[in-house]
Design an enzyme around this catalytic site. Structure first.
Site, PDB file in Angstrom:
ATOM      1  N   ASP A 486       0.803  -1.218   0.000  1.00  9.82           N
ATOM      2  CA  ASP A 486       0.000   0.000   0.000  1.00  9.82           C
ATOM      3  C   ASP A 486       0.837   1.270   0.000  1.00  9.82           C
ATOM      4  OD1 ASP A 486      -2.680  -0.701  -0.052  1.00  9.82           O
ATOM      5  OD2 ASP A 486      -2.716  -1.189   2.077  1.00  9.82           O
TER       6      ASP A 486
HETATM    7  C1  BGC Z   1       0.457   1.293   6.315  1.00  9.25           C
HETATM    8  C2  BGC Z   1       0.104   0.098   5.492  1.00  9.25           C
HETATM    9  C3  BGC Z   1      -1.374   0.026   5.315  1.00  9.25           C
HETATM   10  C4  BGC Z   1      -1.933   1.336   4.799  1.00  9.25           C
HETATM   11  C5  BGC Z   1      -3.430   1.216   4.746  1.00  9.25           C
HETATM   12  C6  BGC Z   1      -0.141   2.544   5.748  1.00  9.25           C
HETATM   13  O1  BGC Z   1       0.127   3.613   6.590  1.00  9.25           O
HETATM   14  O2  BGC Z   1       1.855   1.414   6.416  1.00  9.25           O
HETATM   15  O3  BGC Z   1       0.589  -1.083   6.102  1.00  9.25           O
HETATM   16  O4  BGC Z   1      -1.703  -1.015   4.452  1.00  9.25           O
HETATM   17  O5  BGC Z   1      -1.539   2.401   5.618  1.00  9.25           O
HETATM   18  O6  BGC Z   1      -4.112   2.347   4.653  1.00  9.25           O
HETATM   19  C1  NOJ Z   2      -1.589  -3.684   5.525  1.00  9.02           C
HETATM   20  C2  NOJ Z   2      -2.785  -3.751   4.641  1.00  9.02           C
HETATM   21  O1  NOJ Z   2      -3.898  -4.173   5.385  1.00  9.02           O
HETATM   22  C3  NOJ Z   2      -2.565  -4.673   3.479  1.00  9.02           C
HETATM   23  O2  NOJ Z   2      -3.661  -4.630   2.614  1.00  9.02           O
HETATM   24  C4  NOJ Z   2      -1.301  -4.325   2.755  1.00  9.02           C
HETATM   25  O3  NOJ Z   2      -1.122  -5.251   1.737  1.00  9.02           O
HETATM   26  C5  NOJ Z   2      -0.116  -4.304   3.688  1.00  9.02           C
HETATM   27  N1  NOJ Z   2      -0.378  -3.430   4.785  1.00  9.02           N
HETATM   28  C6  NOJ Z   2       1.167  -3.880   3.001  1.00  9.02           C
HETATM   29  O4  NOJ Z   2       1.165  -2.535   2.689  1.00  9.02           O
END
Ligand code: BGC
Ligand code: NOJ
Length: 812
Positions: A486
């Site tokens: 993400d």
């Molecule tokens: C996080 C990710 C997450 C994303 C979702 C980010 O700040 O680092 O792990 O999936 O937010 O919105």
């Molecule tokens: C947490 C999110 O829930 C997931 O969808 C994503 O793939 C990982 N972070 C990695 O960014």
């Protein structure tokens, strides 16, 4: 130096036993299996909600509080001048004994002080919208004890977001009713809400309080509520401000005497025309009925036995017996348990997820399915339909949806180009487990619009098409807002600290940003999809997609290989990411995982080289980091990934979720020693001792992230419980390491083990059959030589499915 220990596993009872309340971070558990849920910490902190932690929050919780984890379900016992709580908090009166046992959907907290033992069993009975708190008081002293007991719950005004924001309104809306031993919370029931909550105890009470400031006192705290300190309730009736529920009960206990009290936190919904019993008086019929089902120790014990039985059955679907207790306890108990929790909550409510930010993730929930589908296939089936119903007609997807409404979440929208592939991944896992192909004929809408329904199979098809219709200049998948990572936001450019990296403008015009992670994911799921089409006799579709998959493999070989590993992506301008040519972030884990799982270029040595590079550049003491070297500065063209300090989260943290991808890559390549050593590094039971203080978070479940080698404090864990790691660890160990793989026509046996592995047995329920499968590895890492099914040698490695009990012997 002796490590300090806060607890230990009790495998017999399937519990983690915490023996010191001052854990390095609250160590929590989850109660409830379907509609009514609670989070509970080892000191009884936490909260409850119905289905949706944002829109139906029943009790209030303040995240990131000082002190940490304040607020919860508290019992105050006043014994002479001493006031104490069984879970130590909030009074923190030193206890003579403390123990918290987190089990399968229940928690039992026991405290002893001055000859009195108070033990509380917390659980949500199956199919009930209520949390039971069974308090058992025992006088272990030689004198008569006169105790004063005060219970405490604080109501949330339902919407957890506005509850902490809109005080100009909230302080005027709170309403309660009190009837005998039950306190009802009915804020907003007079207008549009058709639901209320209640807190009941199964004994007459000698007083109560429902107004927080009266109970606690404006200048007091949870640790010294004025009413408790004075030993006298004020029978306050909340109007506005902050409604709470506290019962006051006087208890006399003779030496040796024990008494049980059953407290019940319940939730009720009424039809619009059934809301009131009289003007301003709520219709309590359903509450009375619920109370009547759980108002004695016997009834509660029975409900608890049913819950335990439910878990016995669920966990017995897959049980392994190896020579290794640490492995067995994760496989047989905790990993499966965590999979149920992630299936239920996705990434919404934990002590790191506030329950208001996110609902159910599209990709998250699909991945969670592979950890859960063997447990309750019917729920998995419904989930697949719910998820697919939020897809758009072009195959794109809402990235999240709310569990209460099952509608796509407009705040986050779509544009995450890996999302469609995961629907294929989840659906195929379901069919392989159940043999239920009929799910593919279900009529499923787009974006929940009635009239737009097509078959689920069509949804899978347009998911595949979404990838091939969105290819970039190297014929690799365009990344969109982001892929699985993400934080790799290659089309979202932001200099504004007040905007979210995920939802800021997504510049798709002229983009060249492509993802090697989606490429690998597409090949893996595409091959599964092709096999499915063949199975269904859809030959033309199978051929069409096989060509697309082959083309993708060629594109990766041609444009996705960096010499020693797979590239990670191309940026907006078409520049390489995850290449030796880059200054930082030369190698990333995601594309190594997916492209090795897809075996792209295996014959040319690419897979082996990529796996070796993971060991060389990504591996450290605590697992494999996401990328290396970590980014030391913010890169506008990369987005959130470079916003994290080195070694944390997506910037070179050990993002446990993707370690299993490489481990599976190792298994497919037959490198059992390497697979095992990577696996053991992030297996909670293996690192339990080392991590009691360093790791901080719960030692019985995986957390999302462990700080990586570049971090200020490597080895610290964060974001426990709600992580795709649970499902991926399960998928890895159950199917690729232990090698028991559900397939359309039976169970494929294909273990990949360390040379040191000794014989083991897996008992696996599969559809209407039971298999006892004993594997004799004979020092081999991979390769099944012979399978004997019920005394007969069979050809190949798939045990054909047939009903009944079967004994299988596997020689490697
Ligand atoms: C996080 C990710 C997450 C994303 C979702 C980010 O700040 O680092 O792990 O999936 O937010 O919105
Ligand atoms: C947490 C999110 O829930 C997931 O969808 C994503 O793939 C990982 N972070 C990695 O960014």
């Amino acid at each position: 130096m002796e490590q300090k220990r806060y607890g230990h596993f009790d495998d017999l009872h399937r519990e983690y036993v915490i023996t010191d309340p001052q854990t390095p971070w609250p160590w929590i558990n989850y109660l409830g299996n379907e509609d009514f849920f609670s989070l509970i910490s080892n000191t009884a902190g936490g909260y409850s909600f119905y289905k949706d932690a944002k829109f139906r929050r029943i009790t209030r919780y303040r995240y990131n509080n000082v002190p940490m984890d304040n607020g919860g379900r508290y019992f105050y016992l006043k014994d002479g001048d001493t006031v104490w709580n069984p879970g130590w908090k909030p009074c923190k009166t030193p206890l003579d004994f403390y123990e918290c046992r987190h089990g399968m959907s229940y928690t039992r907290i026991t405290g002893r002080k001055n000859g009195v033992e108070a033990s509380v069993l917390f659980f949500v009975p199956l199919k009930k919208w209520a949390e039971v708190q069974k308090l058992t008081l025992t006088n272990q002293s030689n004198e008569v004890k006169q105790l004063k007991l005060f219970s405490f719950e604080e109501w949330c005004l339902w919407n957890a977001a506005t509850d902490m924001e809109n005080f100009q309104r909230n302080f005027s809306t709170g309403e309660v009713e009190i009837e005998d031993s039950t306190i009802y919370h009915k804020t907003e029931y007079r207008e549009r809400r058709n639901h209320y909550a209640f807190y009941h105890v199964n004994t007459p009470i000698q007083g109560f309080d429902t107004d927080r400031e009266t109970f606690i006192g404006l200048y007091n705290e949870f640790a010294d509520p004025q009413v408790v300190m004075e030993g006298k309730p004020r029978n306050s009736h909340a109007h506005g401000w902050s409604p709470i529920a506290s019962h006051y009960i006087e208890i006399t206990l003779k030496p040796g005497e024990t008494k049980d009290l059953v407290f019940l936190l319940g939730y009720v919904e009424n039809e619009q025309d059934q809301k009131f019993a009289a003007p301003q008086v709520i219709n309590k019929e359903k509450a009375h009925a619920l109370i009547a089902e759980l108002d004695t120790t016997e009834k509660v014990d029975k409900a608890f036995a049913e819950l335990c039985d439910y878990w016995d059955k669920l966990l017995n679907i897959y049980q392994v017996k190896t020579a290794n207790d640490k492995l067995d306890r994760m496989v047989n108990i905790w990993n499966q348990y965590q999979c149920m929790v992630t299936f239920n909550f996705s990434r919404s409510a934990s002590f790191f997820e506030s329950g208001i930010g996110r609902g159910m993730g599209f990709r998250d929930s699909n991945q969670d399915l592979v950890g859960f589908v063997h447990q309750i296939p019917s729920r998995a089936r419904q989930r697949i339909i719910d998820i697919a119903s939020t897809q758009f007609p072009d195959g794109g997807c809402y990235h999240q949806y709310q569990p209460l409404t099952k509608r796509g979440n407009n705040d986050i929208g779509g544009g995450f180009n890996d999302d469609p592939c995961w629907l294929i991944f989840g659906t195929i896992a379901y069919i392989k487990e159940t043999g239920d192909f009929s799910i593919l004929d279900e009529m499923v809408p787009f974006d929940n619009q009635p009239g737009s329904e097509v078959t689920l199979f069509e949804h899978l098809k347009i998911s595949m098409d979404h990838v091939i219709k969105n290819l970039g200049p190297h014929m690799l998948p365009l990344i969109g807002r982001a892929d699985w990572n993400d934080c790799l936001n290659l089309n979202c450019f932001s200099w504004d600290p007040n905007e979210s990296f995920q939802t800021t403008e997504n510049v798709s015009e002229g983009t060249k940003a492509e993802s090697l992670m989606i490429a690998g994911l597409f090949v893996v799921t595409g091959e599964d999809y092709v096999a499915l089409c063949q199975k269904l006799g859809k030959t033309a579709e199978a051929e069409r997609m096989q060509q697309a998959v082959d083309a993708m493999i060629e594109a990766v070989k041609k444009h996705g290989w960096d010499g020693e590993w797979y590239l990670r992506a191309y940026d907006f301008y078409g520049r390489k990411i995850g290449s030796n040519e880059c200054e930082e972030g030369k190698i990333f884990i995601e594309s190594q995982g997916w492209c090795t799982m897809a075996e792209i270029g295996a014959d040319d040595g690419m897979v082996a080289k990529s796996l070796d590079s993971c060991k060389k550049y990504l591996e450290c003491e605590h697992g494999m980091v996401l990328n290396n070297p970590a980014f030391t500065k913010y890169i506008y063209e990369y987005g959130e990934i470079s916003s994290y300090p080195e070694g944390y989260k997506e910037n070179a943290g050990i993002f446990c979720h993707n370690n299993p991808w490489v481990i599976i890559g190792e298994c497919i390549a037959g490198r059992g020693n390497d697979a095992w050593s990577h696996y053991a590094k992030i297996l909670p039971s293996y690192v339990e001792e080392k991590y009691q203080t360093l790791h901080k978070v719960e030692p019985y479940v995986n957390c999302q992230m462990v700080a990586g080698k570049d971090a200020f404090r490597p080895g610290e864990g964060k974001n426990s419980w709600l992580t795709g790691t649970a499902a991926w660890m399960w998928y890895t160990v159950s199917e690729f390491i232990l090698g028991i793989k559900p397939d359309y026509d039976g169970i494929r046996i294909d273990p990949c083990l360390p040379e040191t592995a000794s014989d083991y047995t897996v008992s696996r329920k599969f559809r209407e059959a039971d298999y006892d499968i004993t594997i004799h590895p004979n020092g081999s890492q991979k390769g099944v030589k012979q399978i004997v099914l019920d005394g007969q040698a069979i050809d190949g490695t798939v045990i054909p499915y047939s009903k009944g009990h079967h004994v299988v012997e596997v020689t490697m």
